[in-house]
Motif scaffolding. Structure first.
Motif, PDB file in Angstrom:
ATOM      1  N   SER A 177       0.791  -1.209  -0.007  1.00 30.14           N
ATOM      2  CA  SER A 177       0.000  -0.168  -0.078  1.00 30.14           C
ATOM      3  C   SER A 177       0.917   1.162   0.053  1.00 30.14           C
ATOM      4  O   SER A 177       0.311   2.418   0.209  1.00 30.14           O
ATOM      5  N   GLU A 178       2.302   1.271  -0.221  1.00 23.52           N
ATOM      6  CA  GLU A 178       2.907   2.271  -0.053  1.00 23.52           C
ATOM      7  C   GLU A 178       2.674   3.241  -1.334  1.00 23.52           C
ATOM      8  O   GLU A 178       2.777   2.633  -2.366  1.00 23.52           O
ATOM      9  N   GLY A 179       2.357   4.460  -1.289  1.00 23.46           N
ATOM     10  CA  GLY A 179       2.404   5.270  -2.283  1.00 23.46           C
ATOM     11  C   GLY A 179       1.035   5.105  -2.898  1.00 23.46           C
ATOM     12  O   GLY A 179       0.505   6.027  -4.066  1.00 23.46           O
ATOM     13  N   ALA A 180      -0.071   4.419  -2.389  1.00 23.16           N
ATOM     14  CA  ALA A 180      -1.192   4.208  -2.707  1.00 23.16           C
ATOM     15  C   ALA A 180      -2.280   5.405  -2.137  1.00 23.16           C
ATOM     16  O   ALA A 180      -2.364   5.410  -0.971  1.00 23.16           O
ATOM     17  N   HIS A 181      -3.408   5.749  -3.101  1.00 23.39           N
ATOM     18  CA  HIS A 181      -4.395   6.831  -2.423  1.00 23.39           C
ATOM     19  C   HIS A 181      -5.461   6.664  -3.295  1.00 23.39           C
ATOM     20  O   HIS A 181      -5.514   6.483  -4.454  1.00 23.39           O
ATOM     21  N   VAL A 182      -6.659   6.853  -2.437  1.00 19.91           N
ATOM     22  CA  VAL A 182      -7.931   7.123  -2.882  1.00 19.91           C
ATOM     23  C   VAL A 182      -8.261   8.649  -2.754  1.00 19.91           C
ATOM     24  O   VAL A 182      -8.327   9.152  -1.775  1.00 19.91           O
ATOM     25  N   LEU A 183      -8.475   9.357  -4.077  1.00 23.11           N
ATOM     26  CA  LEU A 183      -8.614  10.765  -4.087  1.00 23.11           C
ATOM     27  C   LEU A 183      -9.582  11.231  -4.555  1.00 23.11           C
ATOM     28  O   LEU A 183     -10.419  10.812  -5.517  1.00 23.11           O
ATOM     29  N   ALA A 184     -10.408  12.052  -3.792  1.00 19.81           N
ATOM     30  CA  ALA A 184     -11.802  12.525  -4.037  1.00 19.81           C
ATOM     31  C   ALA A 184     -11.969  13.534  -5.006  1.00 19.81           C
ATOM     32  O   ALA A 184     -12.964  13.878  -5.416  1.00 19.81           O
ATOM     33  N   ASP A 185     -10.924  14.287  -5.266  1.00 23.39           N
ATOM     34  CA  ASP A 185     -11.047  15.661  -5.981  1.00 23.39           C
ATOM     35  C   ASP A 185     -10.029  16.110  -6.532  1.00 23.39           C
ATOM     36  O   ASP A 185      -8.704  15.506  -6.265  1.00 23.39           O
TER      37      ASP A 185
END
Length: 431
Positions: A177-185
């Motif tokens: 999960s390093e460097g992983a993101h869920v981005l909303a906008d």
């Protein structure tokens, strides 16, 4: 009894198994190979042991291993090849075992050069390079997830404008999960990707993907002599403040028979389309509300961390012995797993930057109150004056494992212990 003193079982030839790993948690696999009567060689990777604060020498693995070779960096293909060829010249290798993401591909390449059975190198490369994996599966009609490898924020924002928010951003090749993101906008996207192209985590590219909704599960499946072995469907939990961060797993997942079969059939199709050939694989899946499985990622190795132990606690048997037998290319006749209990792990780290406590908290209360349902509970802070915010698996400092005949109770007990530990510490943790 040492490994060298452990003879092969009657009627069974003593084979040579080479483990390439920096995980001390793989010691049960060394023990399984020695118990089966085989010669065991271990090749370690000192740089990663140091970076992950692993004291391999403090573990009792040595009594199961005939020979140990320590490399500075086992991911260095040339250095690993040189050492393996010397090992092979002295005692021909019958099988390799590599359970760490960064080592599967180099071991696979060397195994092919030597003609030793292992997971296929090109397939392992495709699986680990996430955009290539999706292209292979799309060609097979198994994946429709919109994705792109982009150089930076502008191109990622253009992708999101076409496909909508939220979007997932992660390294095109990575783990934990390093460097992983869920981005909303777009504001979040630009903040996360500012300067991302210069970060080591994104060296293989920045992957931006369509956001998938549903139940997050994983299929644990073996492949031996062209035959799939259905081992488990596990359910995963994530942190609400950073959805890309996994906070735990329960084995088995609470799925009805139809959903269980859908997940397993899909995972088998993924492994087959990639052509992985041989091994035990960890296939992460999002199970939609309509029962449709979608791929998150396919890992060409055994499930990580303490999950093999959870598998055994739940009643699935010794997965490490199975791993050794598969990688020795032995015929394996094993029915689908049947579980009697639910085993749950919860990992936790600091939610925000906080001063490092002077000492680990007293955790004896947990054993006293939770009794036989508590299997293990550890809190160990990394070095340094400050605990950094945990945003990947390497940021965890605590782990609790529980086992219970009831699914909901197994999860509740683990989460209660984490909650009470946070109260004891006096700061919020990832949970």
């Amino acid at each position: 009894m040492t490994a060298a003193e452990n003879p092969a079982k009657p009627g069974q030839a003593r084979k040579h198994v080479v483990f390439v790993t920096w995980k001390a948690g793989n010691a049960p696999a060394f023990e399984a190979a020695a118990r089966l009567g085989h010669r065991v060689t271990l090749i370690r990777s000192l740089r990663m042991e140091k970076s992950q604060n692993i004291d391999f020498d403090a573990t009792p693995y040595g009594r199961f291993v005939d020979a140990v070779h320590v490399l500075e960096d086992a991911t260095d293909l040339d250095a690993l090849r040189t050492r393996v060829r010397a090992v092979h010249a002295a005692h021909p290798v019958d099988g390799f075992v590599a359970t760490v993401d960064a080592l599967v591909v180099p071991v696979a390449r060397i195994a092919e050069e030597l003609g030793v059975p292992f997971t296929r190198a090109r397939a392992a490369e495709d699986a680990k390079q996430k955009d290539r994996c999706r292209r292979v599966l799309a060609a097979a009609g198994l994946d429709t997830t919109a994705h792109a490898v982009v150089p930076g924020a502008e191109e990622a924002a253009a992708f999101a404008a076409r496909h909508g928010y939220p979007v997932v951003v992660k390294p095109a090749r990575g783990s934990g999960s390093e460097g992983a993101h869920v981005l909303a906008d777009e504001a979040e996207l630009r903040a996360v990707l500012a300067g991302a192209a210069d970060r080591p985590a994104y060296a293989a590219g920045i992957l931006v993907e369509e956001y998938l909704q549903g139940r997050f599960v994983s299929a644990e499946i073996g492949l031996s002599a062209g035959r799939f072995l259905r081992l488990a469907v596990s359910e995963r939990s994530t942190w609400h403040r950073h959805e890309a961060l996994e906070t735990g797993t329960t084995i088995p997942a609470a799925l009805d028979a139809a959903d269980h079969d859908r997940v397993m059939e899909f995972a088998e199709a993924v492994v087959g389309a990639l052509g992985l050939g041989l091994g035990i694989f960890h296939v992460e899946v999002m199970l939609g509300a309509d029962g449709t499985p979608r791929l998150i990622e396919c890992n060409p190795r055994l499930m990580g961390s303490c999950l093999p132990n959870l598998f055994q606690l739940a009643g699935g048997g010794d997965i490490f012995e199975l791993l050794v037998r598969i990688h020795l290319d032995e015929p394996v006749d094993r029915p689908p797993s049947s579980f009697a209990r639910y085993a749950t792990v919860r990992w936790f780290g600091a939610a925000d930057a906080v001063p490092r406590p002077a000492r680990a908290p007293d955790t004896t209360w947990a054993a006293a109150e939770y009794g036989p349902h508590l299997h293990s509970f550890t809190v160990r802070f990394p070095e340094g004056e400050v605990l950094a915010p945990c945003r990947g698996n390497l940021g965890n400092f605590g782990e609790v494992q529980v086992v219970h005949p009831d699914h909901d109770t197994s999860i509740r007990l683990a989460e209660d212990i984490v909650r009470r530990t946070a109260e004891q510490l006096g700061f919020e943790v990832t949970r």
